[in-house]
Design an enzyme around this catalytic site. Structure first.
Site, mmCIF file in Angstrom:
data_model
loop_
_atom_site.group_PDB
_atom_site.id
_atom_site.type_symbol
_atom_site.label_atom_id
_atom_site.label_comp_id
_atom_site.label_asym_id
_atom_site.label_seq_id
_atom_site.Cartn_x
_atom_site.Cartn_y
_atom_site.Cartn_z
ATOM 1 N N GLY A 72 1.453 3.616 1.136
ATOM 2 C CA GLY A 72 1.454 2.346 0.392
ATOM 3 C C GLY A 72 0.318 1.309 0.857
ATOM 4 N N THR A 237 -11.245 14.493 -0.267
ATOM 5 C CA THR A 237 -10.316 15.632 -0.672
ATOM 6 C C THR A 237 -8.815 15.376 -0.812
ATOM 7 O OG1 THR A 237 -12.051 17.243 0.023
ATOM 8 C CG2 THR A 237 -9.805 18.026 -0.720
ATOM 9 N N CYS A 325 8.305 -1.532 9.900
ATOM 10 C CA CYS A 325 6.922 -1.569 10.246
ATOM 11 C C CYS A 325 6.833 -2.670 11.358
ATOM 12 C CB CYS A 325 5.977 -2.014 9.019
ATOM 13 S SG CYS A 325 5.832 -0.892 7.703
#
Length: 385
Positions: A72, A237, A325
């Site tokens: 996110g 990738t 967080c």
């Protein structure tokens, strides 16, 4: 009930769904690079495109608009770029709400002098009149508002915000990391231009996310241009196992439907009713506005969040003092500060967040534990005032 571990920190991260884990392990056995044209590469590519289709279906978007990221935070960084265009209008400044995740409050790729903050009400929702004034006072803006707050669970009035933003020739980005999988999202009905989502909040693996970048926009500049993956919108990738798990987690969510959300809401009501029966003087933040069905952020007189989290943990319960967080950092929550909550109340805020396999027995276990914990953590009601 025998002492056990009860996980009530789903807003920080959700346990992996069994379907996601199985899909991840299967993808780990594939040898092909998704960009290769041989059979092994095509098998890997199919997993990615199937996952892309699941995510698009969940939010009412086109598969072609889904750009996979490392999570996110990266999805938000990809979205917050100066120079995006919508109907010929160019967004040259950024407006973020005062309760955004730190990855949005940092301003992405906008210079700090071009970033403005939209205030919120005491209920924790964006003040629409203050936003209207900000939009009228300057050039077209990219506006970033989360779908639902990760701490309080308050759901933002996205449709009304979109109307204001587009009337001012702006662009709307919505961080849906916390709301994805907990409430319905239709990117077209809400008139959202960019949408960020994350895998680990919905039962996928950590380290995978996506930005939905609608066809209404142009002028997009990738953070990583090399390689040409994701149609040149995000080089590198692709994380095949993570994307496979993400797609499977979303498919499981779609299968569960509205019944799972209704069950969580019922459990949250039992939780809050039980807590308030023991501690009637407690505060449940944003309780007067629509909230995520799984989220309770509460505070009680004299309670210290750090002490409470440890006390819950010692009793076998994983809870949070707010955003994961920011955990471990002793400072006032920016969300509660923006809401005008008094410091002595904010310092006691504890978040309880439920998930798809939270049980009634687990809620009852917490409520029974709270009867004794509250005697230690909370100032008795006869002392209040």
């Amino acid at each position: 009930m025998a002492k056990t571990r009860v996980y009530l920190d789903w807003n920080a991260t959700a346990p992996m769904r069994p379907q996601a884990k199985a899909a991840m392990l299967q993808a780990m056995d594939l040898q092909g690079n998704p960009s290769s044209v041989h059979a092994e590469g095509r098998a890997a590519r199919k997993i990615i495109e199937d996952a892309r289709a699941n995510i698009a279906k969940a939010v009412g978007a086109r598969s072609a608009d889904v750009v996979f990221t490392s999570g996110g935070t990266e999805a938000n960084a990809l979205a917050l770029v100066p120079g995006l265009r919508r109907n010929g209008d160019v967004a040259t400044r950024l407006i973020v709400s005062a309760i955004e995740h730190s990855s949005v409050r940092s301003g992405g790729r906008f210079p700090v002098e071009d970033v403005q903050t939209a205030p919120v009400t005491s209920s924790g929702v964006v003040d629409l009149e203050r936003l209207r004034a900000l939009l009228a006072d300057g050039a077209p803006a990219l506006v970033s508002v989360m779908l639902a707050n990760n701490e309080t669970g308050a759901i933002q009035p996205i449709a009304e915000i979109a109307e204001l933003v587009h009337a001012a020739h702006g662009i709307l980005h919505v961080d849906a990391v916390q709301g994805f999988g907990k409430i319905d999202i239709d990117i077209n009905a809400l008139n959202i231009d960019l949408l960020s989502v994350s895998a680990h909040k919905i039962g996928g693996s950590k380290g995978t996310g996506a930005l939905i970048l609608t066809e209404r926009l142009s002028g997009y500049e990738p953070l990583i241009a090399a390689g040409g993956q994701e149609k040149g919108r995000r080089g590198g990738t692709e994380n095949l196992p993570g994307i496979a798990a993400f797609g499977a987690a979303v498919a499981a969510h779609l299968d569960a439907g509205a019944a799972a959300m209704a069950r969580m809401q019922k459990l949250r009501t039992k939780l809050e009713t039980g807590l308030q029966a023991v501690t009637p003087e407690m505060t449940v933040f944003s309780s007067d506005v629509p909230r995520l069905p799984n989220t309770t952020l509460f505070s009680a007189p004299s309670m210290k969040a750090e002490t409470a989290v440890i006390a819950f943990d010692l009793e076998g319960m994983a809870v949070s003092s707010g955003s994961a967080c920011s955990s471990g950092k002793v400072h006032a929550s920016p969300v509660l500060t923006a809401m005008g909550v008094a410091p002595e109340t904010a310092q006691g805020a504890v978040r309880l967040s439920l998930g798809w396999d939270t049980t009634e027995a687990e809620i009852q276990y917490l409520l029974e534990a709270w009867r004794s914990l509250s005697n230690v953590l909370v100032r008795s009601s006869d002392v209040v005032g």
